[in-house]
Design a protein around this motif. Sequence first.
Motif, short mmCIF file in Angstrom:
data_model
loop_
_atom_site.label_atom_id
_atom_site.label_comp_id
_atom_site.label_asym_id
_atom_site.label_seq_id
_atom_site.Cartn_x
_atom_site.Cartn_y
_atom_site.Cartn_z
N TRP A 1 0.84 -1.19 0.00
CA TRP A 1 0.00 0.00 0.00
C TRP A 1 0.88 1.25 0.00
O TRP A 1 1.90 1.30 0.70
N GLU A 2 0.49 2.25 -0.73
CA GLU A 2 1.21 3.52 -0.76
C GLU A 2 0.48 4.54 0.11
O GLU A 2 -0.73 4.72 -0.01
N ALA A 3 1.24 5.19 1.00
CA ALA A 3 0.63 6.19 1.89
C ALA A 3 0.45 7.51 1.16
O ALA A 3 1.39 8.05 0.57
N GLU A 4 -0.80 8.02 1.17
CA GLU A 4 -1.07 9.33 0.56
C GLU A 4 -0.71 10.47 1.49
O GLU A 4 -0.38 11.57 1.04
N SER A 5 -0.82 10.23 2.80
CA SER A 5 -0.42 11.24 3.79
C SER A 5 -0.03 10.51 5.06
O SER A 5 -0.43 9.36 5.29
N TRP B 1 0.78 9.11 19.19
CA TRP B 1 0.36 8.18 18.15
C TRP B 1 0.90 8.65 16.80
O TRP B 1 1.30 9.79 16.64
N SER B 2 0.90 7.73 15.85
CA SER B 2 1.27 8.04 14.47
C SER B 2 0.25 7.40 13.55
O SER B 2 -0.57 6.57 14.00
N GLY B 3 0.27 7.78 12.30
CA GLY B 3 -0.71 7.20 11.40
C GLY B 3 -0.40 7.47 9.95
O GLY B 3 0.51 8.24 9.61
N ALA B 4 -1.18 6.82 9.07
CA ALA B 4 -1.02 7.02 7.63
C ALA B 4 -2.35 6.75 6.95
O ALA B 4 -3.14 5.91 7.38
N ASP B 5 -2.57 7.49 5.88
CA ASP B 5 -3.77 7.32 5.06
C ASP B 5 -3.35 6.60 3.77
O ASP B 5 -2.55 7.15 2.98
N PHE B 6 -3.89 5.39 3.55
CA PHE B 6 -3.52 4.58 2.39
C PHE B 6 -4.58 4.64 1.29
O PHE B 6 -4.74 3.69 0.52
N GLY B 7 -5.33 5.76 1.23
CA GLY B 7 -6.32 5.94 0.16
C GLY B 7 -7.44 4.93 0.24
O GLY B 7 -8.16 4.83 1.23
N GLY B 8 -7.57 4.12 -0.80
CA GLY B 8 -8.65 3.14 -0.85
C GLY B 8 -8.55 2.06 0.20
O GLY B 8 -9.53 1.37 0.49
N HIS B 9 -7.36 1.88 0.75
CA HIS B 9 -7.19 0.84 1.78
C HIS B 9 -7.55 1.37 3.18
O HIS B 9 -7.56 0.58 4.13
N GLY B 10 -7.79 2.67 3.30
CA GLY B 10 -8.21 3.22 4.58
C GLY B 10 -7.10 3.99 5.29
O GLY B 10 -5.93 3.96 4.90
N ALA B 11 -7.54 4.71 6.33
CA ALA B 11 -6.61 5.48 7.18
C ALA B 11 -6.55 4.81 8.55
O ALA B 11 -7.58 4.38 9.09
N TYR B 12 -5.33 4.76 9.11
CA TYR B 12 -5.13 4.04 10.37
C TYR B 12 -4.18 4.83 11.28
O TYR B 12 -3.29 5.54 10.80
N ALA B 13 -4.41 4.66 12.58
CA ALA B 13 -3.53 5.28 13.58
C ALA B 13 -3.09 4.20 14.55
O ALA B 13 -3.81 3.22 14.81
N PHE B 14 -1.89 4.40 15.10
CA PHE B 14 -1.28 3.40 15.98
C PHE B 14 -0.58 4.13 17.12
O PHE B 14 0.26 5.00 16.87
N GLY B 15 -0.96 3.80 18.37
CA GLY B 15 -0.32 4.49 19.48
C GLY B 15 -0.96 4.17 20.82
O GLY B 15 -1.48 3.06 21.02
N ALA B 16 -0.95 5.14 21.72
CA ALA B 16 -1.38 4.94 23.10
C ALA B 16 -2.87 4.64 23.18
O ALA B 16 -3.69 5.43 22.69
N PRO B 17 -3.26 3.54 23.83
CA PRO B 17 -4.69 3.22 23.93
C PRO B 17 -5.49 4.28 24.68
O PRO B 17 -6.62 4.57 24.32
N ASP B 18 -4.91 4.85 25.75
CA ASP B 18 -5.68 5.81 26.54
C ASP B 18 -5.84 7.13 25.82
O ASP B 18 -6.56 8.02 26.29
N VAL B 19 -5.20 7.31 24.66
CA VAL B 19 -5.43 8.47 23.81
C VAL B 19 -6.39 8.10 22.68
O VAL B 19 -7.43 8.72 22.48
N LEU B 20 -6.05 7.04 21.95
CA LEU B 20 -6.86 6.66 20.80
C LEU B 20 -8.20 6.04 21.21
O LEU B 20 -9.19 6.14 20.47
N LEU B 21 -8.26 5.37 22.35
CA LEU B 21 -9.49 4.69 22.79
C LEU B 21 -10.14 5.40 23.97
O LEU B 21 -10.94 4.79 24.70
N ALA B 22 -9.83 6.68 24.15
CA ALA B 22 -10.31 7.39 25.34
C ALA B 22 -11.83 7.40 25.45
O ALA B 22 -12.38 7.41 26.55
#
Length: 781
Positions: free
Chosen positions: A354-358, A368-389
Motif C-alpha cells: 500500500w502507498e501512503a497518501e499522507s 500516536w502516528s498514522g497514515a492514510d492509504f487511500g482506498g485501503h483506509g486510514a489508520y492510527a497506531f499508538g497509546a490506547p488511553d489516547v486513541l481509545l479514550a
Amino acid sequence: MTADTVRLGLSTAEVAERVADGRVNTAPERRTRNGWQILAGNLFTFFNALIGVLTVVALVFGGPKQALFGLVIVFNSAIGTIQELRAKAALDRLAIVGQAPSRVIRDGAETPVAPDALVVDDHVLLGPGEQIPVDGKVARPAGLEVDESLLTGESDPVAKAEGDEVLSGSFVASGAGAFVVGRIGADAYAARLLAEASRFSLADSKLMGGINRFLKIITVLIVPVAVLLIVSQARSGQSLRDNIVGTVAGIVPMIPEGLVLLTSIAFVVGVLRLARRRCLVQELPAIEGLARVDVLCLDKTGTLTEPGMSFGEIVDLDGTVDARPILAALVRADENPNPTMLAVADAVPVDPGWEAESQVPFSSARKWSGADFGGHGAYAFGAPDVLLAELPEPLARAQELGAGGNRVLALVGADELTCDDGPRPVGVRPLALVVLEQRLRPHVGRTLGYFNEQGVTLKIISGDNAVSVGAVARAAGVPHAERVVDARELPEDPEALAEALETYTVFGRVTPQQKRAFVTALHRRGHTVAMTGDGVNDVLALKEADLGVAMGSGSAAARGVAKVVLLDNDFGSLPRVVAEGRRVLGNIERVSDLFLTKTIYSIALALAVGLIGVPYPFAPIHVTLIGALTIGVPSFFLALAPNSERFRPGFVGRVLRFAVPAGVMVALATFGAYWLARDNESSALREDKATATITLFCVALAVLALTARPYTWWRGGLVIVMGGLFVLVLAVPFARDFFELSYGDPYNTLVGLGLAAAAVLVLVGVTWWNTRTAVKPPMKQ
C-alpha cells in the motif's frame, strides 16, 4: 540545486572541490584548553606569583635552603598540568566516540560522515531525535517537526515545509526529512550549543564558589597582617637579613597555595576515573553535582528496561479485519521507525504494497502516528488511553493487558487523521491491541537499592501508560512504586504540582513540557535533581535538571545537553558515578580543613608577633618542613583517596567551624611555647625557634589526625609516617642541622609539649561538639 541533485546528493568530485575551496564545516572545538593554555593556567597564578617573589627574596637574603618552599610552584604546576592534560585527552577521546555522525546522500547513496566533514550543498537526512549540525533549507519533509526550544525557549515543535530554514542546535521532534547545507562552521546560527555542552570548566561550582570566598577573605587579611609583620620585624633589633627572612617565613604559610590545585586535581582525577568506566563528563561541575543529588528522576524505557522490546501478541478487537497487513503497511510507511515500530516489524508479514497518501509522524505530545492509504483506509497506531479514550470496553481491555508491565498499543481505523479539533483522529474504530514485552535491565534492583540506601528519592517518569509503568517499577524494586498517577490529571499550578511530586513516585503519560515542569517544581522545594533519559522527549528536562544523564545510544539531542553521558548504556554505572562525586566533595572538604587551619594559625601568629614586636619564631626552612609533613604530602593522598561518605550541605560553615578554632589553638600553643622559651635566659633565639617548631608540629599533626578520620589502615599509617619523619629529622644530626633545629633547655621542650597536649584536648572537644551539632542529611520519607 536541481531536483536530481537533491535526490542524488553531491558526487565525490563535488565534495572534494568544496573541501579544497574551504567550504567544509569547521566544527567548533570542544572548549578545552590546549597544552600551552593548560601550562599557563597552572603556572601563572596569583599565588604562584606571590610565592615566586618571596622565593627570590628568600634566596637572595637567606640562601637556597631558605628558599626551598619555592619548589611548591614547580610541583603544583607540574602536577596540575599533567593531570589536566590527561583529563583533556580522555575527554576528547570519549567525545569522539560519543559524537553522532550525520547521514548524507553522496553519489546517490546514504553515507555517514562526521559533522566536521559536511560541505556546503550536502544533502543531510534527518530522523527523530537527531540534532541538526549546521544551518540549511528543508528539501524533502515527511511530517518534519523541529524543536527549537534550546535556541528560542519556545517548547512547541515547529512544522517545517520545503524551503523552510533549519538551524544548528535544534533537533527533530517528530517526522523525517532532509535539508541542504547552507551556513557552516562559525557562520552557523547556533553551533555553539554542543560546544557549550562539552565545555571543560569549573564554572557554576558551589564548591569552588565557597573556596573562592575563602581566598578573597584570606587575601584581604594577608595584606595588613603582612605590613604589620614587616614593620615589627624591622623594629625587632635583628639584622636586615634576619628581618627579611623572618618576614618571608611569616607570609609564606598564610598562602593556601595548594588548596585550589588539589581541588582542581580532585575534579580532573574524578573525570579520569569516570572516563575509564565509559562515562563522558561534559562539565567538571557535574562531578560535584553527582554528590549533591537527592532526587533522581528515571525514564522507564532505556533506563529501567532494556532499550529494545520484543513482540508479544496481537489481541483482536474487531473480528472482521486482519491487523497484520495494516501494521506491516504502517511500518513500511515510517521512514524512521522507533523501537516500538521495529519490534512490530519483526512480527508482521511482508508489506502488502500500500502507498501512503499522507502521514502523521509519531510525537511524544500526540502519542500516536498514522497514515492514510487511500482506498485501503486510514489508520492510527499508538497509546490506547489516547486513541481509545472514548471507548470504555477496548480501553479497559488495554489497561488489563498493561497491568502486568507490558507495553500495549492500539491500532484503530479512522475517517480522518487530522487532530486539529482534539488529541485523536476523527471517527476512530478499534481494530486491535498490540502487546510488546519489556525486559528489565540486569542488576536494576541492586542499582535502585543503592540509591534508596543513600537517601536519594526515586521518581519514575514515563510517557507510557501509568499502570504499565507502575508494574515495571514494582518489578524493578522501586520504593513506593504503588504511588502511581496519570500525569494528565496533575495540576498546572507550580506549588500544587510540587506537592504532587512529593506524594507520588510513578508518573505515566508525561509530556516533554511536563518533565521540565517537574524539575522546576522539585527545585522550588529545594531539591537537587538528576534526570536520566535518552530520547528526544527528555531533552528539555535534561537541560533543566541540575545533572542531566544521557545514555550513549540515545538521541544526539539528549547527549548534547546532558552533563554526563553513559557511553556503555549501563544504568548500573550510576552508583559508581555518584560515588565518585561524593569522593571528590568529601576529600576536598578534608584538604580545605588542613589548608584553612594553616592559614588561620599563620595569620594569628603573625598578628601576635607584630603586636608584641618579637622576632618571628620560624625560619622559612621550618615552614617548609612543617607544611610538607602536616599538609602538603598528606593532603595529596587525602584528596585522591576513596571516600564513600554521604554528601552533607553546609560546606563553608563546616570548614570554618573546624579551621577557625583549630587555627587559633595551634597559634596559642605555639606562641605560648615560644614566648616562654624567649623568657628563659638560658636558651638562644635559634633554640627558641626549635621549641616553637616542635610545638607547632605536634598540634598540626593532631589537626591532620582529626581530619583523616574515620581511620583506615592507610590513613592511620599516613599520620604515623608523617610523625615518624619529623622524629627522624630531630634524631639525625645532619637533618637536624639542615633544618636548623637546635636542642636547648629541655624545660622549653617539655613546656611546648604540654601546651601542645592542652591544645589537642581542646581541639578534640571542639571536633566532638561540631560532630554532635552537625546538620544531618535529610531523611527519606
